[in-house]
Design a protein around this motif. Sequence first.
Motif, short mmCIF file in Angstrom:
data_model
loop_
_atom_site.label_atom_id
_atom_site.label_comp_id
_atom_site.label_asym_id
_atom_site.label_seq_id
_atom_site.Cartn_x
_atom_site.Cartn_y
_atom_site.Cartn_z
N SER A 137 123.29 -95.15 -21.89
CA SER A 137 123.51 -93.71 -21.75
C SER A 137 122.44 -93.04 -20.90
N CYS A 173 130.44 -88.15 -20.96
CA CYS A 173 130.84 -87.18 -21.99
C CYS A 173 132.36 -87.16 -22.14
N ARG A 222 133.30 -90.45 -24.05
CA ARG A 222 132.86 -90.46 -25.45
C ARG A 222 133.63 -89.42 -26.26
N GLY A 223 133.96 -88.28 -25.65
CA GLY A 223 134.74 -87.28 -26.35
C GLY A 223 136.14 -87.77 -26.67
N ASP A 274 132.33 -85.35 -34.04
CA ASP A 274 131.95 -86.13 -32.86
C ASP A 274 132.56 -85.54 -31.60
N HIS A 276 130.63 -82.54 -30.64
CA HIS A 276 129.35 -82.92 -30.04
C HIS A 276 129.51 -83.24 -28.56
N TRP A 277 130.50 -84.07 -28.23
CA TRP A 277 130.66 -84.48 -26.83
C TRP A 277 131.27 -83.39 -25.98
N ALA A 294 128.27 -81.52 -25.16
CA ALA A 294 127.48 -82.30 -24.21
C ALA A 294 128.06 -82.19 -22.80
#
Length: 238
Positions: free
Chosen positions: A73, A133, A136-137, A145, A148-149, A152
């Motif tokens: 990352s 991002c 991961r999203g 989660d 969060h992404w 981000a």
Amino acid sequence: MTSDVLELGLRSAGAQTLATYLLTEIRSGRIPAGAKLPGERELGERFNTSRGSVRRVLAALREAGWITQAVGSGTFASRPAHEPSAEWGDSDLFSDQTSPAELMEARLLIEPLMPALIVRHATRSDFARMHECLARGEQAQTIEDFEHWDGALHQALAQATHNHFFLQVLALTNRVREQGDWGRLKRNSLTPQRRTEYERQHRTIVAALEDRDAEQARDALQVHLAQIQRNLFEPPVG
């Protein structure tokens, strides 16, 4: 600040210069907590020092709590637990007084200004962070989660402007998003269909930015923020 560098145990001039820069920028909030740092090669070239020296600086900063590192990352700014935040001074007061409705009104006015700067200043590493991002999203298994992404990604957009004003605005935005009211509204409004639409909109925004098409990216971002605003305050049908 010199004593901070000495406490890190760095001896070479290049390493001390790099460490002083990173400490100053992170401590002042010009590099906000959570922002991704340039890669080792870029830092080495910028400060005319070896990759080995860069690694020693990053290792020392990590041990001191000023950065975090995740395999695959990258390296991200952080703050030691004993260090107060430098962002906005009384930002806790501001965020406590800012409602989710006020936040969305402000975001609709401010964030569409970012694409013009992003298409001018964004680097390959900025776009790599955006794609991380996005991925991961889309892989997120929980609303927390995904949120969060999502945050981000918007932080990566602000970082890609390379403009400290937008980074400070985003720092305040994130403080408001941490409030209970925002989390409750997001949980109540985020259906699988809406999440899928957000993910599609995210990719449209990033694709336009990569094409250096500021107008299309701005329009796509406005559509995205307007839909978030509607969804937050309109309960899902059915």
